[in-house]
Design a protein around this motif. Structure first.
Motif, PDB file in Angstrom:
ATOM      1  N   TYR A 209      57.934 -38.087  -3.062  1.00  0.00           N
ATOM      2  CA  TYR A 209      57.527 -37.048  -3.125  1.00  0.00           C
ATOM      3  C   TYR A 209      56.963 -36.564  -4.333  1.00  0.00           C
ATOM      4  O   TYR A 209      55.429 -36.121  -4.413  1.00  0.00           O
ATOM      5  CB  TYR A 209      58.634 -35.688  -3.107  1.00  0.00           C
ATOM      6  CG  TYR A 209      58.170 -34.213  -2.996  1.00  0.00           C
ATOM      7  CD1 TYR A 209      57.929 -33.539  -1.700  1.00  0.00           C
ATOM      8  CD2 TYR A 209      57.600 -33.644  -4.222  1.00  0.00           C
ATOM      9  CE1 TYR A 209      57.485 -32.306  -1.810  1.00  0.00           C
ATOM     10  CE2 TYR A 209      57.194 -32.312  -4.267  1.00  0.00           C
ATOM     11  CZ  TYR A 209      56.908 -31.524  -3.064  1.00  0.00           C
ATOM     12  OH  TYR A 209      56.509 -30.288  -3.090  1.00  0.00           O
ATOM     13  N   GLN A 213      52.651 -35.811  -4.665  1.00  0.00           N
ATOM     14  CA  GLN A 213      52.073 -34.482  -5.320  1.00  0.00           C
ATOM     15  C   GLN A 213      51.188 -35.022  -6.402  1.00  0.00           C
ATOM     16  O   GLN A 213      50.438 -34.120  -6.895  1.00  0.00           O
ATOM     17  CB  GLN A 213      53.521 -33.972  -5.904  1.00  0.00           C
ATOM     18  CG  GLN A 213      53.169 -32.523  -6.553  1.00  0.00           C
ATOM     19  CD  GLN A 213      54.701 -31.842  -7.080  1.00  0.00           C
ATOM     20  OE1 GLN A 213      55.429 -32.769  -7.700  1.00  0.00           O
ATOM     21  NE2 GLN A 213      54.937 -30.764  -6.576  1.00  0.00           N
ATOM     22  N   VAL A 235      52.808 -31.479   0.441  1.00  0.00           N
ATOM     23  CA  VAL A 235      51.952 -32.027  -0.519  1.00  0.00           C
ATOM     24  C   VAL A 235      51.134 -33.142   0.428  1.00  0.00           C
ATOM     25  O   VAL A 235      50.465 -34.108  -0.093  1.00  0.00           O
ATOM     26  CB  VAL A 235      52.784 -33.105  -1.506  1.00  0.00           C
ATOM     27  CG1 VAL A 235      53.257 -31.960  -2.529  1.00  0.00           C
ATOM     28  CG2 VAL A 235      53.892 -34.148  -0.857  1.00  0.00           C
TER      29      VAL A 235
END
Length: 340
Positions: A209, A213, A235
């Motif tokens: 993640y 991001q 994202v």
């Protein structure tokens, strides 16, 4: 004198190995040795959470086996790497320090490269083909190929088909060129992205993640449920319903320990595993479909569905992988899966 000494050493080594095997979990054949008050302890270790399909199925297996043996067998389930993590659970199983694990199929590539079959792009046409493969002769052959490593394959527990996501358009093969994707480690996966003109970066699941991001990578590949639970829609802008590869688990036990189980307990063990497997597969499919509906309805990502002709463009773009990995994985397995 030397011959006698070597014979004595060989005898000692054999005795040591038998003792070690006994400490590792081999059990006497006498079924009467186990009672509700003094049950056979079976340790089931896995790395996912207790509420994942794998976690729930492991608990279901424990309940079934206790029920079928009248409490003479107690399965202790250790989720979330409480007992062993990805890196050491296989060694622990071989040593007999744990009795059942369910690693990702890709974790078994070091023992048999043929397990990379789950990574071959666009190999399995649909869910039915996946089940037929693993429950058929080819799947059983793969499972049994681990016996020389003191590992016995019991069943395939599924996660699901993988789809692609990215911050950039990915509707056709040429869209992938120049992008970088997070992936698990593996030669097939590296070759897959190379065939599309994209780069691949091996990043731990828990760090994906943040990598998305921060723009360390443009996209990733995963199941609907993993994308949903990891909130990648926050994202990622695009999701391509490619169903190009699989994430599946292989349930394993220690072969020596399993073979030494009393016949009635082994029968109950097998029946419980079969029922838990059916339960896990149904649950995995339900969760993946639920996550797909949720993500499609959220409006946070553009979901791109492929027509048969568009899918064929991706198949052609990655066709070279089949000749490249035919010897490594095995023509028998690849051809067998494609024909299902």
């Amino acid at each position: 004198m030397k011959r006698g000494w070597h014979a004595w050493m060989a005898g000692c080594l054999a005795a040591l190995l038998l003792t070690a095997a006994g400490c590792g979990g081999s059990k006497p054949q006498d079924s009467n040795a186990y009672t509700k008050e003094n049950p056979l302890i079976v340790k089931f270790s896995h790395v996912t959470t207790a509420d994942s399909p794998k976690g729930k199925a492991a608990n279901r297996f424990a309940e079934l086996l206790a029920e079928k043996t009248g409490g003479r067998v107690k399965v202790e389930v250790y989720p979330s790497s409480q007992l062993y993590g990805d890196k050491d659970e296989l060694e622990a199983l071989q040593a007999g320090n744990v009795h059942v694990i369910a690693p990702s199929a890709t974790k078994l590539v070091g023992f048999n490269p043929s397990f990379q079959i789950v990574d071959m792009p666009f190999l399995f046409k649909n869910h039915e083909a996946v089940i037929k493969f693993w429950d058929g002769e080819l799947g059983k052959k793969l499972m049994n190929s681990l016996e020389s490593k003191n590992l016995q394959g019991l069943a395939m527990w599924e996660n699901g088909f993988k789809v692609f996501t990215s911050t950039k358009p990915i509707a056709k093969p040429e869209d992938f060129k120049g992008q970088k994707f997070r992936t698990q480690a593996g030669k097939v996966l590296e070759a897959q992205f190379k065939a599309l003109g994209a780069g691949a970066a091996t990043i731990p699941f828990g760090e994906t993640y943040t990598a998305l991001q921060q723009g360390t990578v443009d996209g990733q590949e995963n199941t609907w449920n993993n994308i949903d639970t990891q909130k990648y829609e926050e994202v990622q802008k695009y999701l391509l319903v490619s169903n190009h590869g699989r994430i599946d688990y292989i349930v394993l036990t220690n072969k020596q320990w399993y073979s030494a189980l009393p016949e009635d307990i082994r029968k109950a063990f097998d029946e419980s595993m079969a029922e838990a497997t059916a339960y896990e597969r149904e649950l995995a499919v339900q969760l993946d479909k639920g996550s797909e509906e949720k993500l499609r309805g959220s409006g946070k990502m553009q979901v791109i569905d492929l027509s048969e002709a568009e899918r064929e463009n991706f198949v052609k773009a990655m066709e070279a992988l089949y000749s490249e990995f035919e010897k490594t994985i095995g023509k028998e397995f690849i051809d067998g899966a494609r024909q299902l």
